[in-house]
Design a protein around this motif. Structure first.
Motif, PDB file in Angstrom:
ATOM      1  N   ASP A  87      53.552  33.840  12.945  1.00  0.00           N
ATOM      2  CA  ASP A  87      52.784  34.757  13.800  1.00  0.00           C
ATOM      3  C   ASP A  87      52.271  35.947  13.002  1.00  0.00           C
ATOM      4  N   ILE A  88      53.112  36.472  12.119  1.00  0.00           N
ATOM      5  CA  ILE A  88      52.708  37.629  11.320  1.00  0.00           C
ATOM      6  C   ILE A  88      51.689  37.221  10.258  1.00  0.00           C
ATOM      7  N   MET A  89      51.914  36.075   9.625  1.00  0.00           N
ATOM      8  CA  MET A  89      50.970  35.617   8.607  1.00  0.00           C
ATOM      9  C   MET A  89      49.603  35.343   9.215  1.00  0.00           C
ATOM     10  N   GLU A  90      49.567  34.891  10.473  1.00  0.00           N
ATOM     11  CA  GLU A  90      48.281  34.621  11.121  1.00  0.00           C
ATOM     12  C   GLU A  90      47.487  35.897  11.368  1.00  0.00           C
ATOM     13  N   GLU A  91      48.172  37.044  11.421  1.00  0.00           N
ATOM     14  CA  GLU A  91      47.452  38.304  11.545  1.00  0.00           C
ATOM     15  C   GLU A  91      46.664  38.613  10.276  1.00  0.00           C
ATOM     16  N   ILE A  92      47.049  37.981   9.179  1.00  0.00           N
ATOM     17  CA  ILE A  92      46.364  38.201   7.907  1.00  0.00           C
ATOM     18  C   ILE A  92      45.325  37.109   7.656  1.00  0.00           C
ATOM     19  N   VAL A  93      45.742  35.863   7.727  1.00  0.00           N
ATOM     20  CA  VAL A  93      44.875  34.758   7.311  1.00  0.00           C
ATOM     21  C   VAL A  93      44.197  34.061   8.477  1.00  0.00           C
ATOM     22  N   GLY A  94      44.488  34.458   9.713  1.00  0.00           N
ATOM     23  CA  GLY A  94      43.922  33.766  10.856  1.00  0.00           C
ATOM     24  C   GLY A  94      44.812  32.618  11.294  1.00  0.00           C
TER      25      GLY A  94
END
Length: 427
Positions: free
Chosen positions: A323-330
């Motif tokens: 969830d947190i990584m998706e805030e960066i890479v989509g």
């Protein structure tokens, strides 16, 4: 005055105009150059960049020395030119000196060098850095006196310069630079969103990205192992919160890999598995935790899953490392993820899932809906409407018309968003 003296005065004026161009161009290039780029060049061993970085570390002294030098040469050039033209034209020479020197200084001493410097700030600044360094050292005593006089005068006027600082944080400066270069076509949208996501990690909290409790896939420990296995296989997630007696009472986390390993160990006898023994200890975190801090904790603990609680310790939802990584890479999808879209086009409008985060909508379509008033689009509609709308009700705000299409109890599950023309926006 002898002819030789006249030519000597003319040569002195020309040299002074060249010096004026030097100081003017230096001022422009040194204020336009990127300090970050200078720092990078200095780290790579560029001697002139090292000198330049030292100069930029004391901007008041640097600008003071340049302005002092520029004013000295301009005033001296004007005085010598006046003397020269008086010798040539008598009393009318003052007028001629004013006109000629204004044109010369404006074109050759100001506009031309500053134009070149603004177009080539790196080259110009690096070229003049060693000379300007000498100028700053020579003029340092005079500049210090000038600084003291200026600060004293400002204090008398009620201005405090001791606490002066940039009104923008470095994150805002970087975000502004990204938006500017994106508008110029120099940064693609994906790169801007990714870098912007990194900058947002410290500003966003877990409450902004969590999977809400109403959307959580959790397991009741009282269910038979066969039903639990079927539930795990149907939903396709790796980890599941497990509760006992009531959904808010999370007693552990079940990892699908551990369940399948236990099934293999029991030689396929699913009913022989004690699911309770497979549970991992749940990790509870407050919903106000910044994403950057939670990311660091995930990496430090080597964990990918946490349960989120509010200030009263009540269950709020869950968050994963993904969830947190998706805030960066989509959005991150793999071959097992189901294709779920929260937005569909509909003849110039958008059919949006009520649980769609406002932030995701903004990133997806380059919109500017406010992100600090609500996390989801349904929350934004409720916030602006100051009520829980009924199906069919419509509202206009932030450049869109919002129409409630579907509703489950008090949850807005589907909303039609229609962009308004600029001249047709309403309130």
């Amino acid at each position: 005055m002898m002819t030789g003296g006249i030519w000597l005065l003319a040569a002195a004026v020309a040299v002074l105009i060249l010096l004026s161009a030097f100081f003017s161009g230096s001022e422009t290039s040194l204020t336009a150059i990127s300090r970050a780029r200078v720092h990078r060049m200095a780290q790579n061993g560029d001697r002139r960049a090292m000198i330049l970085e030292a100069l930029l570390s004391a901007p008041e002294r640097l600008i003071g020395a340049i302005l002092l030098g520029n004013n000295l040469v301009n005033i001296l050039a004007s005085a010598l030119a006046t003397t020269l033209f008086i010798e040539l034209f008598g009393a009318a020479g003052v007028v001629w000196a004013t006109l000629v020197m204004t044109a010369l200084v404006l074109v050759f001493g100001e506009v031309m060098p500053k134009t070149y410097a603004i177009l080539n700030p790196d080259r110009f600044a690096l070229a003049v850095a060693p000379v300007i360094n000498v100028v700053v050292r020579v003029f340092a005593p005079v500049v210090m006196v000038v600084e003291m006089l200026v600060r004293g005068a400002l204090r008398m006027l009620g201005a405090d310069t001791s606490q002066a600082q940039s009104p923008l944080s470095f994150r805002e400066e970087l975000r502004g630079a990204l938006d500017l270069h994106h508008s110029r076509g120099e940064v693609v949208k994906e790169d801007r969103d990714m870098l912007g996501g990194v900058l947002d990690l410290q500003e966003l909290t877990l409450a902004d990205v969590m999977v809400h409790r109403t959307d959580m896939k959790s397991i009741d420990i009282s269910r038979p192992p066969r039903e639990i296995l079927q539930y795990v296989l149907e939903n396709g997630y790796t980890r599941y919160p497990v509760w006992e007696n009531e959904p808010d009472n999370i007693i552990g986390i079940l990892h699908a890999r551990d369940l399948l390993a236990a099934l293999a160990g029991a030689k396929g006898d699913i009913d022989a598995i004690d699911v309770r023994k497979l549970l991992l200890e749940p990790w509870f975190v407050p919903d106000s935790t910044p994403l950057a801090d939670q990311l660091s904790e995930f990496l430090r603990r080597k964990m990918h899953f946490a349960i989120i609680v509010d200030e009263y310790g009540e269950l709020e939802g869950l968050v994963t490392l993904e969830d947190i990584m998706e805030e960066i890479v989509g959005d991150i999808a793999d071959e097992h993820d189901r294709e779920v879209s929260g937005v569909k086009r509909d003849r110039g409008a958008y059919i949006v899932d009520g649980a769609m985060p406002v932030r995701d909508l903004n990133r997806l379509h380059d919109w500017n809906l406010p992100e600090d008033e609500a996390v989801t689009i349904a929350g934004l509609v409720i916030h602006e409407a100051r009520m829980i709308p009924e199906v069919g009700q419509a509202f206009t705000f932030h450049g869109f018309r919002f129409e409630v299409l579907e509703k489950e109890k008090n949850r807005l599950t589907k909303i039609r968003m229609t962009p308004l023309e600029k001249d047709g926006e309403g309130a």
